[in-house]
Design a protein around this motif. Sequence first.
Motif, PDB file in Angstrom:
ATOM      1  N   ILE A   1     -49.022   1.930  29.704  1.00  0.00           N
ATOM      2  CA  ILE A   1     -49.309   3.361  29.644  1.00  0.00           C
ATOM      3  C   ILE A   1     -48.146   4.108  28.997  1.00  0.00           C
ATOM      4  O   ILE A   1     -48.350   4.985  28.140  1.00  0.00           O
ATOM      5  CB  ILE A   1     -49.601   3.916  31.059  1.00  0.00           C
ATOM      6  N   LYS A   2     -46.934   3.767  29.357  1.00  0.00           N
ATOM      7  CA  LYS A   2     -45.770   4.445  28.770  1.00  0.00           C
ATOM      8  C   LYS A   2     -45.683   4.194  27.260  1.00  0.00           C
ATOM      9  O   LYS A   2     -45.313   5.097  26.493  1.00  0.00           O
ATOM     10  CB  LYS A   2     -44.495   4.001  29.474  1.00  0.00           C
ATOM     11  N   ARG A   3     -46.048   2.998  26.848  1.00  0.00           N
ATOM     12  CA  ARG A   3     -46.067   2.704  25.416  1.00  0.00           C
ATOM     13  C   ARG A   3     -47.084   3.579  24.696  1.00  0.00           C
ATOM     14  O   ARG A   3     -46.790   4.152  23.626  1.00  0.00           O
ATOM     15  CB  ARG A   3     -46.385   1.220  25.201  1.00  0.00           C
ATOM     16  N   LYS A   4     -48.259   3.731  25.283  1.00  0.00           N
ATOM     17  CA  LYS A   4     -49.291   4.558  24.657  1.00  0.00           C
ATOM     18  C   LYS A   4     -48.900   6.029  24.676  1.00  0.00           C
ATOM     19  O   LYS A   4     -49.191   6.771  23.723  1.00  0.00           O
ATOM     20  CB  LYS A   4     -50.625   4.349  25.380  1.00  0.00           C
ATOM     21  N   ILE A   5     -48.257   6.464  25.743  1.00  0.00           N
ATOM     22  CA  ILE A   5     -47.787   7.852  25.811  1.00  0.00           C
ATOM     23  C   ILE A   5     -46.828   8.142  24.665  1.00  0.00           C
ATOM     24  O   ILE A   5     -46.916   9.188  24.006  1.00  0.00           O
ATOM     25  CB  ILE A   5     -47.113   8.116  27.178  1.00  0.00           C
ATOM     26  N   LYS A   6     -45.927   7.220  24.409  1.00  0.00           N
ATOM     27  CA  LYS A   6     -44.959   7.399  23.317  1.00  0.00           C
ATOM     28  C   LYS A   6     -45.646   7.357  21.960  1.00  0.00           C
ATOM     29  O   LYS A   6     -45.397   8.216  21.092  1.00  0.00           O
ATOM     30  CB  LYS A   6     -43.886   6.317  23.413  1.00  0.00           C
ATOM     31  N   THR A   7     -46.537   6.381  21.777  1.00  0.00           N
ATOM     32  CA  THR A   7     -47.232   6.225  20.489  1.00  0.00           C
ATOM     33  C   THR A   7     -48.098   7.442  20.172  1.00  0.00           C
ATOM     34  O   THR A   7     -48.157   7.892  19.020  1.00  0.00           O
ATOM     35  CB  THR A   7     -48.107   4.962  20.510  1.00  0.00           C
ATOM     36  N   ARG A   8     -48.729   7.985  21.194  1.00  0.00           N
ATOM     37  CA  ARG A   8     -49.654   9.110  20.992  1.00  0.00           C
ATOM     38  C   ARG A   8     -48.968  10.468  21.088  1.00  0.00           C
ATOM     39  O   ARG A   8     -49.632  11.495  21.071  1.00  0.00           O
ATOM     40  CB  ARG A   8     -50.804   8.988  22.002  1.00  0.00           C
ATOM     41  N   LYS A   9     -47.647  10.442  21.215  1.00  0.00           N
ATOM     42  CA  LYS A   9     -46.838  11.665  21.225  1.00  0.00           C
ATOM     43  C   LYS A   9     -47.264  12.639  22.329  1.00  0.00           C
ATOM     44  O   LYS A   9     -47.348  13.847  22.124  1.00  0.00           O
ATOM     45  CB  LYS A   9     -46.861  12.340  19.854  1.00  0.00           C
ATOM     46  N   ILE A  10     -47.554  12.074  23.506  1.00  0.00           N
ATOM     47  CA  ILE A  10     -47.865  12.884  24.681  1.00  0.00           C
ATOM     48  C   ILE A  10     -46.544  13.349  25.293  1.00  0.00           C
ATOM     49  O   ILE A  10     -45.675  12.541  25.601  1.00  0.00           O
ATOM     50  CB  ILE A  10     -48.672  12.066  25.707  1.00  0.00           C
ATOM     51  N   ARG A  11     -46.403  14.649  25.470  1.00  0.00           N
ATOM     52  CA  ARG A  11     -45.131  15.197  25.955  1.00  0.00           C
ATOM     53  C   ARG A  11     -45.232  15.817  27.346  1.00  0.00           C
ATOM     54  O   ARG A  11     -44.233  16.247  27.915  1.00  0.00           O
ATOM     55  CB  ARG A  11     -44.598  16.222  24.964  1.00  0.00           C
ATOM     56  N   ASN A  12     -46.438  15.884  27.873  1.00  0.00           N
ATOM     57  CA  ASN A  12     -46.651  16.460  29.195  1.00  0.00           C
ATOM     58  C   ASN A  12     -47.761  15.681  29.882  1.00  0.00           C
ATOM     59  O   ASN A  12     -48.770  15.346  29.259  1.00  0.00           O
ATOM     60  CB  ASN A  12     -47.051  17.934  29.089  1.00  0.00           C
ATOM     61  N   ILE A  13     -47.568  15.420  31.184  1.00  0.00           N
ATOM     62  CA  ILE A  13     -48.532  14.601  31.926  1.00  0.00           C
ATOM     63  C   ILE A  13     -48.969  15.337  33.179  1.00  0.00           C
ATOM     64  O   ILE A  13     -48.145  15.876  33.926  1.00  0.00           O
ATOM     65  CB  ILE A  13     -47.914  13.245  32.323  1.00  0.00           C
ATOM     66  N   HIS A  14     -50.284  15.332  33.394  1.00  0.00           N
ATOM     67  CA  HIS A  14     -50.859  15.766  34.670  1.00  0.00           C
ATOM     68  C   HIS A  14     -51.185  14.506  35.454  1.00  0.00           C
ATOM     69  O   HIS A  14     -51.921  13.637  34.990  1.00  0.00           O
ATOM     70  CB  HIS A  14     -52.112  16.604  34.442  1.00  0.00           C
ATOM     71  N   PHE A  15     -50.628  14.415  36.661  1.00  0.00           N
ATOM     72  CA  PHE A  15     -50.752  13.227  37.509  1.00  0.00           C
ATOM     73  C   PHE A  15     -51.715  13.560  38.638  1.00  0.00           C
ATOM     74  O   PHE A  15     -51.411  14.366  39.513  1.00  0.00           O
ATOM     75  CB  PHE A  15     -49.371  12.886  38.068  1.00  0.00           C
TER      76      PHE A  15
END
Length: 298
Positions: free
Chosen positions: A210-224
């Motif tokens: 998930i962290k790899r995809k977050i970085k690849t997709r340039k996600i800068r904010n997460i709702h948990f």
Amino acid sequence: MKINVIGVPLNLGCDCAGADKAPNHLRERGLMNIIRKHGHRAFDLGNLYVPPVKEQDKYAQGNTMKYLDTIVEVNNNLAELVYDTLHGGAFPLVIGGDHSLGLGSASGVGKCYDDFGIIWLDAHGDINTSETSPSGNIHGMPLSALMGLGSEELVNIYAPGNKVHAQNVFLVGTRSLDEGERELIRRERLSVYPMDVIREKGIAFVAEDIKRKIKTRKIRNIHFSIDVDSIDPTYAPGTGTPVPEGLTPEEFNAFVDSILAINLVKSMDLVELNPELDEDNQTTNLCLQIIDHVMAQI
């Protein structure tokens, strides 16, 4: 950090008494003190008002979704409160209530950030629509609506259209999916990490992927968004729709630790605690431990 605690005493999405009592139940057992002991400035914004609806009127809107108008109203109000909290530089901690409230919390986040993703811990997919849901319970529909799928009444909460891109949604801990949800997962190519994958590859693999995809997709904010039924009912029995073979508390904590370490989580839901089903406050205590664990790290 400034933490705004928002209670949402909503049980209409699950159509089961008890989940509405969770926000006050947790407050009475030290919720605010747990947050403050970690040095946060915590403010209790109280509970959102949930208008009473008679059970015989659950289908008053003439469709297959129960309590539709009231759930839409509550979620619109929640979205505004979450947006105001984020806009003011605080962290919204939304305490449910059932998971239909995810419509409002994530919609509020979506107004603040167009580069956000959702990590959704749940035994269920919550990606049914009014056409695929076997129950008509809206707590099984919020994630699909946030992606712009399903009925326009839910899709257009707070703002027209989808709030999050499907590629930025991560479903973790699933083990009970309806056929319509399976089809949607295939069609939208959702990132889903069911329990069989977690058992085969380990929770550390899931977190790193998930962290790899977050970085690849340039996600800068997460709702948990955390549903307590993601945890095995051996440890969390006090919830309305328990499913066996879930996460252990150790797996849960390891996953949370790994995700929080990237410092992108800006908001959180904790939902589906039902005190009326919770023997000896076992699940209540687990929820307080979850909050303690998260607040120690954000």
